[in-house]
Design an enzyme around this catalytic site. Sequence first.
Site, PDB file in Angstrom:
ATOM      1  N   HIS A 127       9.775  -6.440 -50.721  1.00 19.44           N
ATOM      2  CA  HIS A 127       9.847  -7.439 -49.640  1.00 19.44           C
ATOM      3  C   HIS A 127       9.493  -8.824 -50.164  1.00 19.44           C
ATOM      4  O   HIS A 127      10.179  -9.804 -49.872  1.00 19.44           O
ATOM      5  CB  HIS A 127       8.885  -7.055 -48.516  1.00 19.44           C
ATOM      6  CG  HIS A 127       9.515  -6.198 -47.464  1.00 19.44           C
ATOM      7  ND1 HIS A 127       9.911  -4.911 -47.726  1.00 19.44           N
ATOM      8  CD2 HIS A 127       9.829  -6.433 -46.182  1.00 19.44           C
ATOM      9  CE1 HIS A 127      10.445  -4.397 -46.634  1.00 19.44           C
ATOM     10  NE2 HIS A 127      10.419  -5.288 -45.691  1.00 19.44           N
ATOM     11  N   HIS A 144       0.790  -3.602 -49.468  1.00 21.00           N
ATOM     12  CA  HIS A 144       0.658  -3.717 -50.923  1.00 21.00           C
ATOM     13  C   HIS A 144      -0.652  -4.354 -51.357  1.00 21.00           C
ATOM     14  O   HIS A 144      -1.291  -5.094 -50.604  1.00 21.00           O
ATOM     15  CB  HIS A 144       1.805  -4.558 -51.530  1.00 21.00           C
ATOM     16  CG  HIS A 144       3.097  -3.835 -51.593  1.00 21.00           C
ATOM     17  ND1 HIS A 144       3.336  -2.793 -52.463  1.00 21.00           N
ATOM     18  CD2 HIS A 144       4.225  -3.987 -50.868  1.00 21.00           C
ATOM     19  CE1 HIS A 144       4.569  -2.353 -52.282  1.00 21.00           C
ATOM     20  NE2 HIS A 144       5.128  -3.037 -51.332  1.00 21.00           N
TER      21      HIS A 144
HETATM   22  C1  LIG Z   1      33.242 -19.742 -51.325  1.00 19.89           C
HETATM   23  C2  LIG Z   1      33.135 -18.221 -51.575  1.00 19.89           C
HETATM   24  C3  LIG Z   1      31.962 -17.557 -50.929  1.00 19.89           C
HETATM   25  C4  LIG Z   1      31.579 -16.185 -51.619  1.00 19.89           C
HETATM   26  C5  LIG Z   1      30.305 -15.560 -51.002  1.00 19.89           C
HETATM   27  C6  LIG Z   1      30.572 -14.641 -49.812  1.00 19.89           C
HETATM   28  C7  LIG Z   1      29.314 -14.380 -48.989  1.00 19.89           C
HETATM   29  C8  LIG Z   1      29.325 -13.098 -48.227  1.00 19.89           C
HETATM   30  C9  LIG Z   1      28.850 -11.927 -49.077  1.00 19.89           C
HETATM   31  C10 LIG Z   1      28.019 -10.949 -48.239  1.00 19.89           C
HETATM   32  C11 LIG Z   1      27.571  -9.731 -49.055  1.00 19.89           C
HETATM   33  C12 LIG Z   1      26.460 -10.039 -50.038  1.00 19.89           C
HETATM   34  C13 LIG Z   1      25.842  -8.769 -50.604  1.00 19.89           C
HETATM   35  C14 LIG Z   1      24.692  -8.261 -49.715  1.00 19.89           C
HETATM   36  C15 LIG Z   1      24.878  -6.793 -49.310  1.00 19.89           C
HETATM   37  C16 LIG Z   1      23.645  -6.249 -48.583  1.00 19.89           C
HETATM   38  O1  LIG Z   1      22.613  -6.854 -48.452  1.00 19.89           O
HETATM   39  S1  LIG Z   1      23.809  -4.730 -47.922  1.00 19.89           S
HETATM   40  C17 LIG Z   1      22.196  -4.331 -47.400  1.00 19.89           C
HETATM   41  C18 LIG Z   1      21.382  -3.840 -48.600  1.00 19.89           C
HETATM   42  N1  LIG Z   1      20.087  -3.470 -48.188  1.00 19.89           N
HETATM   43  C19 LIG Z   1      19.708  -2.204 -48.134  1.00 19.89           C
HETATM   44  O2  LIG Z   1      20.448  -1.278 -48.348  1.00 19.89           O
HETATM   45  C20 LIG Z   1      18.293  -1.981 -47.780  1.00 19.89           C
HETATM   46  C21 LIG Z   1      17.702  -1.094 -48.896  1.00 19.89           C
HETATM   47  N2  LIG Z   1      16.306  -1.395 -49.014  1.00 19.89           N
HETATM   48  C22 LIG Z   1      15.898  -2.254 -49.885  1.00 19.89           C
HETATM   49  O3  LIG Z   1      16.652  -2.878 -50.598  1.00 19.89           O
HETATM   50  C23 LIG Z   1      14.391  -2.366 -49.955  1.00 19.89           C
HETATM   51  O4  LIG Z   1      13.809  -1.675 -48.887  1.00 19.89           O
HETATM   52  C24 LIG Z   1      13.919  -3.786 -49.853  1.00 19.89           C
HETATM   53  C25 LIG Z   1      14.503  -4.427 -48.596  1.00 19.89           C
HETATM   54  C26 LIG Z   1      14.285  -4.547 -51.122  1.00 19.89           C
HETATM   55  C27 LIG Z   1      12.403  -3.750 -49.738  1.00 19.89           C
HETATM   56  O5  LIG Z   1      11.914  -2.979 -50.848  1.00 19.89           O
HETATM   57  P1  LIG Z   1      10.638  -2.036 -50.615  1.00 19.89           P
HETATM   58  O6  LIG Z   1      10.180  -1.606 -51.956  1.00 19.89           O
HETATM   59  O7  LIG Z   1      10.900  -1.031 -49.602  1.00 19.89           O
HETATM   60  O8  LIG Z   1       9.646  -3.087 -49.979  1.00 19.89           O
HETATM   61  P2  LIG Z   1       8.055  -3.065 -50.111  1.00 19.89           P
HETATM   62  O9  LIG Z   1       7.590  -4.477 -50.137  1.00 19.89           O
HETATM   63  O10 LIG Z   1       7.642  -2.180 -51.236  1.00 19.89           O
HETATM   64  O11 LIG Z   1       7.588  -2.406 -48.724  1.00 19.89           O
HETATM   65  C28 LIG Z   1       6.869  -1.191 -48.730  1.00 19.89           C
HETATM   66  C29 LIG Z   1       6.866  -0.702 -47.309  1.00 19.89           C
HETATM   67  O12 LIG Z   1       6.226  -1.662 -46.465  1.00 19.89           O
HETATM   68  C30 LIG Z   1       7.099  -2.070 -45.427  1.00 19.89           C
HETATM   69  N3  LIG Z   1       6.950  -3.520 -45.234  1.00 19.89           N
HETATM   70  C31 LIG Z   1       6.697  -4.447 -46.176  1.00 19.89           C
HETATM   71  N4  LIG Z   1       6.615  -5.662 -45.610  1.00 19.89           N
HETATM   72  C32 LIG Z   1       6.841  -5.486 -44.290  1.00 19.89           C
HETATM   73  C33 LIG Z   1       6.897  -6.359 -43.166  1.00 19.89           C
HETATM   74  N5  LIG Z   1       6.687  -7.676 -43.308  1.00 19.89           N
HETATM   75  N6  LIG Z   1       7.156  -5.847 -41.944  1.00 19.89           N
HETATM   76  C34 LIG Z   1       7.358  -4.520 -41.802  1.00 19.89           C
HETATM   77  N7  LIG Z   1       7.323  -3.630 -42.817  1.00 19.89           N
HETATM   78  C35 LIG Z   1       7.063  -4.111 -44.040  1.00 19.89           C
HETATM   79  C36 LIG Z   1       8.516  -1.769 -45.929  1.00 19.89           C
HETATM   80  O13 LIG Z   1       9.391  -1.528 -44.852  1.00 19.89           O
HETATM   81  C37 LIG Z   1       8.297  -0.551 -46.797  1.00 19.89           C
HETATM   82  O14 LIG Z   1       8.280   0.572 -45.973  1.00 19.89           O
HETATM   83  P3  LIG Z   1       9.559   1.560 -45.982  1.00 19.89           P
HETATM   84  O15 LIG Z   1      10.396   1.045 -44.876  1.00 19.89           O
HETATM   85  O16 LIG Z   1      10.232   1.389 -47.325  1.00 19.89           O
HETATM   86  O17 LIG Z   1       8.981   2.878 -45.776  1.00 19.89           O
END
Ligand SMILES: CCCCCCCCCCCCCCCC(=O)SCCNC(=O)CCNC(=O)[C@H](O)C(C)(C)COP(=O)(O)OP(=O)(O)OC[C@H]1O[C@@H](n2cnc3c(N)ncnc32)[C@H](O)[C@@H]1OP(=O)(O)O
EC number: 3.6.1.-
Length: 367
Positions: free
Chosen positions: A218, A334
């Site tokens: 995060h 964390h």
């Molecule tokens: C001119 C031409 C233009 C060209 C240009 C076009 C532009 C247009 C392109 C669009 C496209 C781009 C490309 C993107 C494509 C995607 O973004 S698709 C979405 C991808 N995201 C995913 O699949 C989510 C997968 N999860 C993750 O990646 C990871 O969970 C994250 C988000 C990196 C976080 O990593 P993490 O290790 O889980 O986080 P961490 O700090 O260790 O948190 C530990 C726990 O505390 C919780 N926690 C921490 N902080 C918080 C908080 N503040 N509140 C609540 N809970 C929390 C977390 O939820 C986690 O619990 P779990 O839910 O895991 O059990």
Amino acid sequence: MKFPYYKLCVLLLCPATLVFGNLLSFFFPNHLQSLQINKDGWLNSIFVKNGWFWNSIVGWWCILRYGDFQINRQSLIRYSILTIWWYIFTQALWFGIAPIMDLVFTYTGGHCDFTVFDSNGNLADDFHDSIARRLKSLKRILFTLKNITMENDEDLLKKSMSDISCALNEKCFNRTSSPQDINNFIRKTFAQDAPLLGSAQCRSLGGYWIGGHDPSGHVFLITLMIMYSFGELRLFGGKALQRLKKKKYTGLLITSLKLFDNGPIWNLINNKPKNIKSFLMSAFILPPFTVVKDIVKFLGQILKIVVWQNPIILLISLLGMWWWSFLITSIVFHTFTEQLSGLLFAYIVAGIIYWNDHWFIHNAMNQ
Ligand SMILES: CCCCCCCCCCCCCCCC(=O)SCCNC(=O)CCNC(=O)[C@H](O)C(C)(C)COP(=O)(O)OP(=O)(O)OC[C@H]1O[C@@H](n2cnc3c(N)ncnc32)[C@H](O)[C@@H]1OP(=O)(O)O
């Protein structure tokens, strides 16, 4: 050479927030421990966890609406570098290989844990950090066990499923197997072919990611998003604010006032019905349709003003959500060192990109 206030703000906001959050949790531990942060809340699960997607869409929409070809080309280079770094740090280093944050974790002793039962055969309290998550993971484990076939250990498979069903209060028979045997069986079944690749896969199977140094994904992700947004905002912020100030919003004001000028009494006074039929129309039939028409018109104007004319409003709104979520992470989740490593990993790339002014000086001269 004028003092780089803006650049320092971009570079120091996240580190300062990290320190601020940790000071808060140090000086007000009791107040903040009571903070029940819902990991599955809409802000975290819909926005933050998919933050790079939202930030990409809104960031690029702003660049396309306010920028020009020269800006877009350089922004694309910076965006591509950051997107690659986001991907290999949080999603996957390569096909079938865990991302860097998970590799750091496993190489420092972390693993995907399936210690479901404690020595008394009850659900282990340290298996997941909430009852909801514990039960959700048990359902995932049970689902996986139900869908595997095995020649040997058939008996242990059945006992594991019946004990887990019992723990889920589905069907409870007397327990015959030792909790340790069940835990070992589940661990062997889930991690038998290869150690689980990463936290995402571990979570999807119902496991619990514990043990090593877990750089905060995060903190990493939000630092990258805040620095990217503020970094690019520098190119078009002035133009966007001028446009925001220049536009007149009287149309929106009139439409919003009309929303309140639609009660049956108002209609009767304004329309002065001549007969029963026009009385009923004015008092009861027309108002709902007029309300819907006015609401659609109002929302249309909001979309035009915010999304089409001033998308900087969307970007600033995202920045507010990211900063708030970053503060919560720095207070509640964390250790400080895990937060710090998440921040530093983001800084390795974003800090260098947005520290070097040559990106911007060139554009500034061109504008
Ligand atoms: C001119 C031409 C233009 C060209 C240009 C076009 C532009 C247009 C392109 C669009 C496209 C781009 C490309 C993107 C494509 C995607 O973004 S698709 C979405 C991808 N995201 C995913 O699949 C989510 C997968 N999860 C993750 O990646 C990871 O969970 C994250 C988000 C990196 C976080 O990593 P993490 O290790 O889980 O986080 P961490 O700090 O260790 O948190 C530990 C726990 O505390 C919780 N926690 C921490 N902080 C918080 C908080 N503040 N509140 C609540 N809970 C929390 C977390 O939820 C986690 O619990 P779990 O839910 O895991 O059990």
